[in-house]
Scaffold this active site. Sequence first.
Site, short mmCIF file in Angstrom:
data_model
loop_
_atom_site.label_atom_id
_atom_site.label_comp_id
_atom_site.label_asym_id
_atom_site.label_seq_id
_atom_site.Cartn_x
_atom_site.Cartn_y
_atom_site.Cartn_z
CG HIS A 1 6.15 2.26 -4.61
ND1 HIS A 1 5.87 3.31 -3.77
CD2 HIS A 1 4.96 1.96 -5.20
CE1 HIS A 1 4.59 3.64 -3.86
NE2 HIS A 1 4.01 2.83 -4.73
CB ILE A 2 7.61 -2.73 -8.82
CG1 ILE A 2 7.77 -3.98 -7.93
CG2 ILE A 2 8.95 -2.02 -8.99
CD1 ILE A 2 8.60 -5.08 -8.55
CD GLU B 1 8.12 4.15 -1.30
OE1 GLU B 1 7.87 3.16 -0.60
OE2 GLU B 1 7.62 4.33 -2.42
CB ALA C 1 -0.94 -0.04 1.19
NE ARG C 2 1.17 6.10 -1.76
CZ ARG C 2 0.87 5.51 -2.90
NH1 ARG C 2 1.12 4.24 -3.09
NH2 ARG C 2 0.32 6.21 -3.90
C1 GLV Z 1 0.95 3.45 -6.62
O1 GLV Z 1 1.53 3.33 -5.61
C2 GLV Z 1 -0.38 3.98 -6.72
O2 GLV Z 1 -0.91 4.54 -5.76
O3 GLV Z 1 -0.96 3.88 -7.81
#
Ligand code: GLV
Length: 324
Positions: free
Chosen positions: A285-286, A267, A237-238
């Site tokens: 973050h992919i 990050e 998610a984040r």
């Molecule tokens: C990627 O992290 C998004 O929020 O689309």
Amino acid sequence: MKPRILVGREVFPEVLARLGEHFEVDDNQVDVILGVEGLKARLADKAGALTAATDPVTAAVIAAAPKLKAVCNFAVGYNNIDLAACTSAGVMATNTPGVLDDTTADLAWALLMATARRLPAAERWLRNGEWKGWQFIQWLGTDVHHATLGILGMGRIGQALARRALGFDMKVVYHNRTRLPDDDEAACRARWVEKDALLRESDFLVLLLPYSPATHHTIGVAELALMKPTAHLINVARGGIVDDEALISALRQRRLCGAGLDVFEGEPKFNPGFLELDNVALTPHIGSSSHATRMAMAMRAADNLIAALAGRRPPDLLNPEVLK
Ligand code: GLV
């Protein structure tokens, strides 16, 4: 004269070509991080912007862009945009929901499998030439099939993930502020539980919450203490939803079996403690990064911007109050 717009990060040439039919485009194909100051300078004369999650559209950025009418994120998450500042300045903001659900669920699944079966550490060991012979008791992992999948944040991506779990005969539990309608629960055979029950019951806990001050450190020391020592945590998610320091300590002490992480606090820098652990699978973050999906996201953002600057309601408008 065509309206002037900014594209905050490098995008595919096809996207620039589409935007170029409608706008005079200031692109960033060299892909420097513009940051607050760069955005303030480049947005001063722009009517619109296509932004990425790395572009901080703060109140100060909005204030420095008097002609700005629309900010269209090419991401589903929009915690990089100060939505209240946009709304009070009459700037439309949009995101890209719906086009990246399956791709992100696939990556969550990949990390789940990778941490369960210890793929990164096993591969490192093989590459380092340490495999001297097959052993019966070697690289033992955790079974995914028939285990309990817990999902915290049951939106579209969560439901896509739950559907993947059906093929592995998993039991699926979830927690969300609002329960899914019965039909949606039945479609992914998922059961709503309280958050503490989710933490206690999950063999694999996948985080799919949006990030905001309210979800900061949703998983910290207390929550990790409720999880089974055999459990695995997956975050696609984040960064910031997990207290990374607390997670590292739980993993180091084997109070948690493993983790699969695509996102980190601060990050692209991240806590170097993760690198010392052999029970984590780490990706940069992919989540939505397949060619087809990144193209669909950028095109969706372009559609939003084209609609907004043509005076139409953009399909993914986040702050409809601006139209009033
Ligand atoms: C990627 O992290 C998004 O929020 O689309």
